[in-house]
Design an enzyme around this catalytic site. Structure first.
Site, PDB file in Angstrom:
ATOM      1  N   GLY B  53      70.684 -10.423  36.592  1.00 58.68           N
ATOM      2  CA  GLY B  53      70.142  -9.017  37.028  1.00 58.68           C
ATOM      3  C   GLY B  53      70.049  -8.077  35.722  1.00 58.68           C
ATOM      4  CB  THR B  54      69.476  -6.949  32.511  1.00 64.93           C
ATOM      5  OG1 THR B  54      67.743  -7.347  33.386  1.00 64.93           O
ATOM      6  CG2 THR B  54      69.717  -7.764  32.505  1.00 64.93           C
ATOM      7  CB  THR B  55      67.828  -2.238  32.886  1.00 61.48           C
ATOM      8  OG1 THR B  55      68.328  -3.569  31.994  1.00 61.48           O
ATOM      9  CG2 THR B  55      68.248  -1.092  32.343  1.00 61.48           C
ATOM     10  CE  LYS B  86      65.861  -7.248  38.310  1.00 58.63           C
ATOM     11  NZ  LYS B  86      66.603  -7.221  36.629  1.00 58.63           N
ATOM     12  CB  ALA B 228      69.090  -9.599  29.087  1.00 61.01           C
TER      13      ALA B 228
END
Lengths: 251, 281
Positions: B53-55, B86, B228
């Site tokens: 997972g990213t931001t 997330k 991403a």
């Protein structure tokens, strides 16, 4: 040489039951009733901090009469059981029936093992369903038997008298204020039939409210909200509902 | 435990032994293998491929805090999932957003939620926000072994501190190091770009509505420059998850609300691709 006294098994069990019942009778009784939107727990409790009712899991509540340290121990055991089960499988796999069975086995084993002191407690495990038909209420006396109850149930010293009073008057689909009023009336009757007054600050009230948007349905009712409900129970019954955010004791 | 309970029927002794109010402490004594940090790790070579997972971004405003995350999970250069969640409520007054290895992070959140709920039920009172933040620190530290193998989890924790009457943000590093962030924070691969955007747009008198718009602007900028991180997906109707925590508790914006914010931002970016300009000195 002294010969040990012979005590028949019947007598031994009767003595243990007598001992447990006397212990439970020393505490105050409490009642658990179904109402239209869920299940309400009502009891007389002078303490603000030591609760008789509490949340076990999302839809499951716990009520106990008797010796505080013993039922507190069982309560925490139940929370651990429910949380571990929910963590291992899924939150939906934690049920009141499963919990009641574990409690029944625990109380039963303690009661019938000669080496242990029987617990002086009587428990209620309740689960609120999506509809009133899905509600489950289990009463667990000190000896580990298990009783599936409907409508209303009372536990504690004066339970039989209160139960019969409730059985005659409890109806399906009561509003919360009506159910609360009935519960307080039942609790405030003395053994000789006279009424006494239980002030609001000595009442402990909690609900499992199926209309709550949160996953966790257990909620304590305190302060202004309780006062308003007690008032509403006297006159009209439609005043309360949906003041979730106000005055709600976070458990 | 299951087998144990079934064989004797009664609650095992560990359940009835007075002890800590922590579920993790209970597990580590009773069933340590259930704790993610106690797992035996097989020797591996190189980095393990798993969805990431990213931001995640957070910003405080007078009266609360906003925590938001994009929806993309990637595995190398492949988009593993377009609608991953997330950002999760930790309890009534706090939320946690996770960047890093998705599988481990989701498990960590589940255990963290349970830890807070368990404490609350046993003690009859909530942990302080500081206490919750520290608990999360411990959990990340227990994951250090896996973090060293490339399976790191880096959360962002935000909550409303009922004692201090304001929103607060805590960020973490892979070793469990915890630091309180003032005003705004971001974590994950797109965080540098998001932080740049927030730095220019942040004011300390934002309304709740402006704060929610600000985080979506920041996520848009992160997605703009970081492959991403996923931007608002209008075709599939997948929009960022935006949550607001105030003294009324945790609230997740509905799909209509977050799509409304995302669409109005998209609209303006059609005119001005780099987004709103900050006033010059």
């Amino acid at each position: 040489m002294s010969t040990p006294f012979y005590v028949s098994p019947q007598q031994a069990m009767a003595d243990r039951a007598e001992y447990a019942r006397k212990g439970i009778a020393r505490g105050r009784s409490l009642v658990v009733l179904q109402y239209a939107d869920g299940i309400v727990f009502v009891g007389e409790n002078p303490s603000r901090a030591l609760h008789k009712f509490s949340e076990i899991y999302d839809r499951i509540g716990f009520a106990a009469a008797g010796k505080y340290n013993e039922y507190e121990n069982l309560r925490i055991g139940g929370v651990r059981y429910a949380d571990l089960r929910g963590y291992t499988y899924d939150r939906d796999d934690v049920t009141a029936r499963g919990l009641a069975n574990v409690y029944a086995q625990t109380l039963g084993t303690i009661f019938s093992s000669a080496g242990e002191k029987p617990y002086e407690v009587e428990l209620v495990v309740a689960e609120v369903g999506d509809t009133p038909d899905g509600d489950q209420i289990y009463r667990l006396p000190h000896d580990g038997s298990i009783v599936d109850e409907h409508g209303s149930v009372a536990v504690g010293g004066n339970a039989e008298q209160i139960s019969s009073y409730l059985d005659q008057r409890h109806q399906d689909g009561m509003s919360l204020a009506e159910a609360l009023k009935l519960a307080v009336q039942a609790l405030s009757r003395d053994t000789n039939g006279t009424q006494r007054e239980i002030p609001a600050e000595r009442l402990e009230v909690a609900v499992l409210d199926r209309t709550r948007p949160q996953q966790r349905k257990f909620k304590r009712i305190v302060g202004r909200q309780l006062a308003r409900l007690l008032e509403a129970g006297g006159a009209s019954t439609e005043a309360e509902s949906s003041d979730d955010s106000e005055d709600v004791g976070k458990e | 435990m299951e087998a144990n309970t079934r064989s004797t029927g009664r609650l095992p002794a560990a359940f009835l032994t007075p002890g800590s109010s922590s579920f993790m402490d209970f597990l580590s004594e009773h069933q340590p293998e259930m704790l993610p940090g106690k797992r035996q790790l097989p020797p591996t070579q190189g980095v393990i491929e798993a969805p990431h997972g990213t931001t995640i971004v957070a910003v405080t405003f007078p009266g609360g805090v906003v925590l938001a995350g994009d929806r993309r999970a990637t595995m190398g250069n492949v988009i593993a999932q377009r609608d991953i969640e997330k950002v999760f409520p930790a309890d009534e007054y706090s939320a946690v957003g996770i960047a890093g290895t998705a599988g481990l992070a989701v498990e960590m959140v589940k255990l963290f939620q349970l830890e807070l709920e368990h404490f609350e039920k046993v003690e009859g009172a909530q942990l302080s926000l500081e206490g919750k933040a520290n608990r999360l620190s411990t959990m990340i530290r227990s994951n250090l072994g896996m973090a060293m193998q490339g399976l790191a989890v880096v959360p962002l924790f935000a909550g409303f501190d009922v004692d201090r009457d304001r929103g607060r943000i805590f960020s973490y590093d892979v070793t469990g190091g915890r630091s309180e962030e003032h005003h705004f924070a971001a974590t994950g691969s797109g965080s540098i770009f998001a932080r740049g955007a927030m730095k220019k747009l942040y004011r300390d008198d934002l309304t709740e509505e402006q704060a929610t718009t600000l985080v979506v602007q920041a996520l848009y900028d992160a997605a703009d420059d970081d492959s991403a991180t996923g931007g608002p997906d209008v075709a599939r109707r997948i929009y960022p998850i935006v949550t607001v925590i105030t003294e009324d508790g945790f609230r997740r914006l509905t799909d209509e609300e977050s799509s409304g914010i995302a669409r109005s931002i998209l609209e303006r970016r059609l005119e001005q691709p780099d987004g709103p300009r900050a006033a010059l000195l």
